[in-house]
Design an enzyme around this catalytic site. Sequence first.
Site, PDB file in Angstrom:
ATOM      1  N   LYS A  81       0.830  -1.216   0.000  1.00 38.19           N
ATOM      2  CA  LYS A  81       0.000   0.000   0.000  1.00 38.19           C
ATOM      3  C   LYS A  81       0.858   1.257   0.000  1.00 38.19           C
ATOM      4  CE  LYS A  81      -0.864   0.292   5.021  1.00 38.19           C
ATOM      5  NZ  LYS A  81      -0.216   1.590   5.269  1.00 38.19           N
ATOM      6  N   ASP A  82       2.140   1.154   0.363  1.00 39.78           N
ATOM      7  CA  ASP A  82       3.043   2.302   0.353  1.00 39.78           C
ATOM      8  C   ASP A  82       3.785   2.462  -0.969  1.00 39.78           C
ATOM      9  OD1 ASP A  82       2.360   2.791   2.991  1.00 39.78           O
ATOM     10  OD2 ASP A  82       4.086   1.720   3.810  1.00 39.78           O
ATOM     11  N   ARG A 129      -7.582   8.637   4.162  1.00 40.18           N
ATOM     12  CA  ARG A 129      -8.647   7.673   3.829  1.00 40.18           C
ATOM     13  C   ARG A 129      -9.448   7.307   5.076  1.00 40.18           C
ATOM     14  NH1 ARG A 129      -8.884   2.496   4.918  1.00 40.18           N
ATOM     15  NH2 ARG A 129      -6.697   2.486   5.548  1.00 40.18           N
ATOM     16  N   ARG A 130      -8.752   7.033   6.156  1.00 33.02           N
ATOM     17  CA  ARG A 130      -9.453   6.685   7.396  1.00 33.02           C
ATOM     18  C   ARG A 130     -10.201   7.883   7.950  1.00 33.02           C
ATOM     19  NH1 ARG A 130      -4.143   3.397   9.287  1.00 33.02           N
ATOM     20  NH2 ARG A 130      -4.675   1.338   8.442  1.00 33.02           N
ATOM     21  N   ARG A 147       1.203   9.924  13.956  1.00 33.42           N
ATOM     22  CA  ARG A 147       2.332   9.377  13.208  1.00 33.42           C
ATOM     23  C   ARG A 147       3.178   8.504  14.126  1.00 33.42           C
ATOM     24  NH1 ARG A 147       4.642  11.925   9.049  1.00 33.42           N
ATOM     25  NH2 ARG A 147       5.725   9.940   8.859  1.00 33.42           N
ATOM     26  N   ARG A 153       2.329   4.541  18.394  1.00 36.27           N
ATOM     27  CA  ARG A 153       0.918   4.914  18.313  1.00 36.27           C
ATOM     28  C   ARG A 153       0.116   4.295  19.465  1.00 36.27           C
ATOM     29  NH1 ARG A 153      -0.492   5.161  11.807  1.00 36.27           N
ATOM     30  NH2 ARG A 153       1.594   5.773  11.145  1.00 36.27           N
ATOM     31  N   CYS A 240      -1.451   9.531  -1.287  1.00 41.15           N
ATOM     32  CA  CYS A 240      -1.829   9.806   0.101  1.00 41.15           C
ATOM     33  C   CYS A 240      -2.340  11.234   0.260  1.00 41.15           C
ATOM     34  CB  CYS A 240      -0.660   9.549   1.038  1.00 41.15           C
ATOM     35  SG  CYS A 240       0.675  10.728   0.856  1.00 41.15           S
TER      36      CYS A 240
END
Length: 306
Positions: A81-82, A129-130, A147, A153, A240
């Site tokens: 996804k990155d 997106r979230r 981040r 996190r 992104c």
Amino acid sequence: MNTLRIATRKSPLALWQSEHVADLLRQAHPGLEVVLVPMSTRGDEVLDRSLAAIGGKGLFLKELELAMLRGEADCAVHSLKDVPMELDGPFVLPAILQRADPADAFVSNRYRQLEDLPAGAVVGTSSLRRQAQVRSLRPDLVCRDLRGNVNTRLAKLDAGEYDAILLACAGLQRLGFESRIASRLTAPQWLPAPAQAAVAVECKADDAATIALFAVLDHGPTRTCVEAERAMNLALHGSCHVPVAGFAQFEGEDGLWLQGLVGDVAHGRSIRAQAHGKVGQGKELGEQVAQLLLGAGAGELLGSPE
């Protein structure tokens, strides 16, 4: 080839993924020595600004690609996804491993699911997106950037800085934190990032020996799904900088179902589309869903990143 050098980011999750690939290679090719070459990337170092603000997820790749070009590494391991939708010329993805759990995780010490949060509760995520999907479903919540690596996190959540945070289920599971998942956010109501939970290997296109080593690790069904999702994202020119989600699933023996979403972080608006196609036509299916999204007005959202 007797030794293979894998360039990897230094975060715990990146190291886990790279060591996982190394273990699979050792099993597939007895006698092959596999070593990790840990590196720090700008995406890991700049934590006081969002990824969108400092140049996007491609920042996680550039240093690893330069290491391959300098001859310091033979390949690199990434969260797919990155990985940008289009690789720079000299690079290819010889293997995409079997996908893990693609869902997002709702993580909270006090609440079981997103619906349980009280109005005004603070949700931590650095993903546009979230954030867009939270604001679409629960406009009364406050989204705040988050981040750092998974451990960082979780520590911020435990310190009381957030009422809940959103992470990828796969990352939590890989690092032994599955018990922290209060609930899973799943399709069709909630869509993951294109290619979420898939690990990819990158190497130089002219490195036939390395490409041959990885052939055994490539998982065809996963590649079929993520290629459809990434084709949709490419057709939307997604990054992104804009909230794009996509999820492909198999239907029956030869069918493929792709759901896509483009969101609006500022106003919580979201545009959805879906289409059904045949296995082997993932690229066309991705482009079809992208056109449906654009036809429904997604271009307006894509043209004005937050």
